[in-house]
Scaffold this motif. Structure first.
Motif, PDB file in Angstrom:
ATOM      1  N   GLU A 110       0.836  -1.209   0.000  1.00  3.50           N
ATOM      2  CA  GLU A 110       0.000   0.000   0.000  1.00  3.50           C
ATOM      3  C   GLU A 110       0.870   1.258   0.000  1.00  3.50           C
ATOM      4  N   PHE A 111       1.908   1.261   0.831  1.00  8.35           N
ATOM      5  CA  PHE A 111       2.807   2.410   0.902  1.00  8.35           C
ATOM      6  C   PHE A 111       3.487   2.646  -0.446  1.00  8.35           C
ATOM      7  N   LEU A 112       4.021   1.577  -1.053  1.00  6.09           N
ATOM      8  CA  LEU A 112       4.750   1.714  -2.312  1.00  6.09           C
ATOM      9  C   LEU A 112       3.841   2.110  -3.479  1.00  6.09           C
ATOM     10  N   SER A 113       2.548   1.795  -3.381  1.00  4.32           N
ATOM     11  CA  SER A 113       1.630   2.227  -4.447  1.00  4.32           C
ATOM     12  C   SER A 113       1.486   3.751  -4.448  1.00  4.32           C
ATOM     13  N   LYS A 114       1.664   4.372  -3.279  1.00  2.00           N
ATOM     14  CA  LYS A 114       1.557   5.824  -3.167  1.00  2.00           C
ATOM     15  C   LYS A 114       2.928   6.507  -3.263  1.00  2.00           C
ATOM     16  N   THR A 115       3.980   5.787  -2.844  1.00  2.00           N
ATOM     17  CA  THR A 115       5.326   6.340  -2.809  1.00  2.00           C
ATOM     18  C   THR A 115       6.302   5.349  -3.429  1.00  2.00           C
ATOM     19  N   PRO A 116       6.304   5.230  -4.757  1.00  2.00           N
ATOM     20  CA  PRO A 116       7.198   4.255  -5.390  1.00  2.00           C
ATOM     21  C   PRO A 116       8.661   4.690  -5.285  1.00  2.00           C
ATOM     22  N   VAL A 117       9.555   3.701  -5.233  1.00  2.00           N
ATOM     23  CA  VAL A 117      10.991   3.957  -5.240  1.00  2.00           C
ATOM     24  C   VAL A 117      11.631   3.091  -6.330  1.00  2.00           C
ATOM     25  N   SER A 118      12.810   3.485  -6.778  1.00  2.00           N
ATOM     26  CA  SER A 118      13.463   2.790  -7.885  1.00  2.00           C
ATOM     27  C   SER A 118      14.366   1.653  -7.429  1.00  2.00           C
ATOM     28  N   TYR A 119      14.523   1.479  -6.142  1.00  2.00           N
ATOM     29  CA  TYR A 119      15.384   0.416  -5.636  1.00  2.00           C
ATOM     30  C   TYR A 119      14.539  -0.720  -5.059  1.00  2.00           C
ATOM     31  N   PRO A 120      15.124  -1.928  -4.947  1.00  2.00           N
ATOM     32  CA  PRO A 120      14.343  -3.057  -4.452  1.00  2.00           C
ATOM     33  C   PRO A 120      13.942  -2.897  -2.990  1.00  2.00           C
ATOM     34  N   ILE A 121      12.720  -3.304  -2.721  1.00  2.00           N
ATOM     35  CA  ILE A 121      12.198  -3.350  -1.359  1.00  2.00           C
ATOM     36  C   ILE A 121      11.869  -4.811  -1.068  1.00  2.00           C
ATOM     37  N   VAL A 122      12.336  -5.294   0.077  1.00  2.00           N
ATOM     38  CA  VAL A 122      12.032  -6.656   0.500  1.00  2.00           C
ATOM     39  C   VAL A 122      11.389  -6.621   1.883  1.00  2.00           C
ATOM     40  N   ILE A 123      10.740  -7.724   2.217  1.00  2.00           N
ATOM     41  CA  ILE A 123      10.056  -7.842   3.504  1.00  2.00           C
ATOM     42  C   ILE A 123      11.047  -8.321   4.556  1.00  2.00           C
ATOM     43  N   GLY A 124      11.148  -7.591   5.625  1.00  2.00           N
ATOM     44  CA  GLY A 124      12.047  -7.976   6.710  1.00  2.00           C
ATOM     45  C   GLY A 124      11.338  -8.720   7.811  1.00  2.00           C
ATOM     46  N   GLY A 125      10.209  -8.174   8.240  1.00  2.00           N
ATOM     47  CA  GLY A 125       9.482  -8.776   9.345  1.00  2.00           C
ATOM     48  C   GLY A 125      10.338  -8.899  10.589  1.00  2.00           C
ATOM     49  N   LEU A 126       9.998  -9.852  11.454  1.00  2.00           N
ATOM     50  CA  LEU A 126      10.732 -10.053  12.703  1.00  2.00           C
ATOM     51  C   LEU A 126      12.173 -10.459  12.427  1.00  2.00           C
ATOM     52  N   GLU A 127      12.393 -11.310  11.431  1.00  2.00           N
ATOM     53  CA  GLU A 127      13.753 -11.733  11.080  1.00  2.00           C
ATOM     54  C   GLU A 127      14.589 -10.528  10.637  1.00  2.00           C
ATOM     55  N   GLY A 128      13.989  -9.618   9.898  1.00  4.01           N
ATOM     56  CA  GLY A 128      14.698  -8.415   9.462  1.00  4.01           C
ATOM     57  C   GLY A 128      15.085  -7.534  10.635  1.00  4.01           C
ATOM     58  N   SER A 129      14.201  -7.449  11.617  1.00  2.69           N
ATOM     59  CA  SER A 129      14.498  -6.675  12.817  1.00  2.69           C
ATOM     60  C   SER A 129      15.674  -7.302  13.578  1.00  2.69           C
ATOM     61  N   ASN A 130      15.658  -8.619  13.706  1.00  2.00           N
ATOM     62  CA  ASN A 130      16.764  -9.311  14.369  1.00  2.00           C
ATOM     63  C   ASN A 130      18.064  -9.121  13.593  1.00  2.00           C
ATOM     64  N   LEU A 131      17.981  -9.191  12.279  1.00  2.00           N
ATOM     65  CA  LEU A 131      19.168  -9.028  11.450  1.00  2.00           C
ATOM     66  C   LEU A 131      19.734  -7.618  11.583  1.00  2.00           C
ATOM     67  N   SER A 132      18.871  -6.612  11.670  1.00  2.00           N
ATOM     68  CA  SER A 132      19.374  -5.244  11.828  1.00  2.00           C
ATOM     69  C   SER A 132      20.147  -5.115  13.137  1.00  2.00           C
ATOM     70  N   LYS A 133      19.708  -5.829  14.173  1.00  2.00           N
ATOM     71  CA  LYS A 133      20.440  -5.818  15.447  1.00  2.00           C
ATOM     72  C   LYS A 133      21.801  -6.484  15.284  1.00  2.00           C
ATOM     73  N   GLN A 134      21.841  -7.600  14.551  1.00  2.07           N
ATOM     74  CA  GLN A 134      23.125  -8.276  14.310  1.00  2.07           C
ATOM     75  C   GLN A 134      24.075  -7.390  13.505  1.00  2.07           C
ATOM     76  N   LEU A 135      23.507  -6.548  12.656  1.00  4.71           N
ATOM     77  CA  LEU A 135      24.312  -5.666  11.803  1.00  4.71           C
ATOM     78  C   LEU A 135      24.737  -4.380  12.509  1.00  4.71           C
ATOM     79  N   GLY A 136      24.417  -4.255  13.790  1.00  6.35           N
ATOM     80  CA  GLY A 136      24.888  -3.110  14.566  1.00  6.35           C
ATOM     81  C   GLY A 136      23.827  -2.207  15.144  1.00  6.35           C
ATOM     82  N   ASN A 137      22.562  -2.485  14.883  1.00  6.09           N
ATOM     83  CA  ASN A 137      21.467  -1.658  15.392  1.00  6.09           C
ATOM     84  C   ASN A 137      21.086  -2.154  16.789  1.00  6.09           C
ATOM     85  N   SER A 138      21.926  -1.872  17.770  1.00  4.62           N
ATOM     86  CA  SER A 138      21.732  -2.422  19.115  1.00  4.62           C
ATOM     87  C   SER A 138      20.405  -1.999  19.741  1.00  4.62           C
ATOM     88  N   GLN A 139      19.879  -0.848  19.349  1.00  2.00           N
ATOM     89  CA  GLN A 139      18.616  -0.373  19.922  1.00  2.00           C
ATOM     90  C   GLN A 139      17.393  -0.943  19.215  1.00  2.00           C
TER      91      GLN A 139
END
Length: 175
Positions: A110-139
């Motif tokens: 829904e968001f991308l239908s109103k605000t398209p971007v030229s780069y790939p967007i993927v679904i992160g979900g809970l796994e994406g949140s955990n991965l961002s923490k592993q990549l240095g996003n301690s908060q």
């Protein structure tokens, strides 16, 4: 207080300031994502908002600007036009922006239908949140951006809204 005491206090203050600056630089450098965390990023199975599988192996060998975001996050939404502009600017220079939506597929679609971007967007979900923490996003907060150079090493990370000039400079350093 005499002049000698004042000089001593100023000298100690300057040493403390210098120590703080040097320590903050050291903490910043050691806060970059580890090699195993970057490998986990490339090993993850990603899907687009419309359910297609994306092979992150196709992203290897490029400078990646990975941005963790959500449609309900105002600073995330505010920085997307700058990210899109930078993707266009660096399109021919082996640089790829990837947005990882920490949101439901339907909200992202829904968001991308109103605000398209030229780069790939993927679904992160809970796994994406955990991965961002592993990549240095301690908060675990959003937005979070990390740059991975063409050799697969993290070279920059930023928690919070990005500055277009800072990202441009960091991309040029990673090339």
């Amino acid at each position: 207080m005499n002049r000698r005491q004042l000089i001593i206090i100023v000298a100690i203050s300057l040493l403390a300031l210098l120590g703080g600056v040097l320590t903050s630089q050291w903490i910043y450098k050691t806060g970059l994502a580890s090699d195993p965390a970057v490998k986990a990023f490339f090993a993850n199975s990603w899907q687009t908002p419309d359910g297609k599988t994306v092979n992150p192996q196709d992203w290897q060998g490029k400078v990646l600007v990975v941005n963790f975001w959500a449609s309900w996050c105002p600073p995330c939404v505010e920085e997307m036009p700058a990210l899109d502009k930078l993707q266009q600017e660096f399109l021919q220079k082996n640089v790829l922006f990837v947005g990882i939506g920490i949101d439901s597929p339907s909200n992202i679609r829904e968001f991308l239908s109103k605000t398209p971007v030229s780069y790939p967007i993927v679904i992160g979900g809970l796994e994406g949140s955990n991965l961002s923490k592993q990549l240095g996003n301690s908060q675990g907060a959003l937005p979070f951006t990390i740059i991975i150079n063409a050799k697969g090493k993290a070279s920059y990370s930023k928690l919070g809204k990005i500055s277009e000039d800072d990202i441009r400079s960091e991309i040029k350093s990673a090339l």
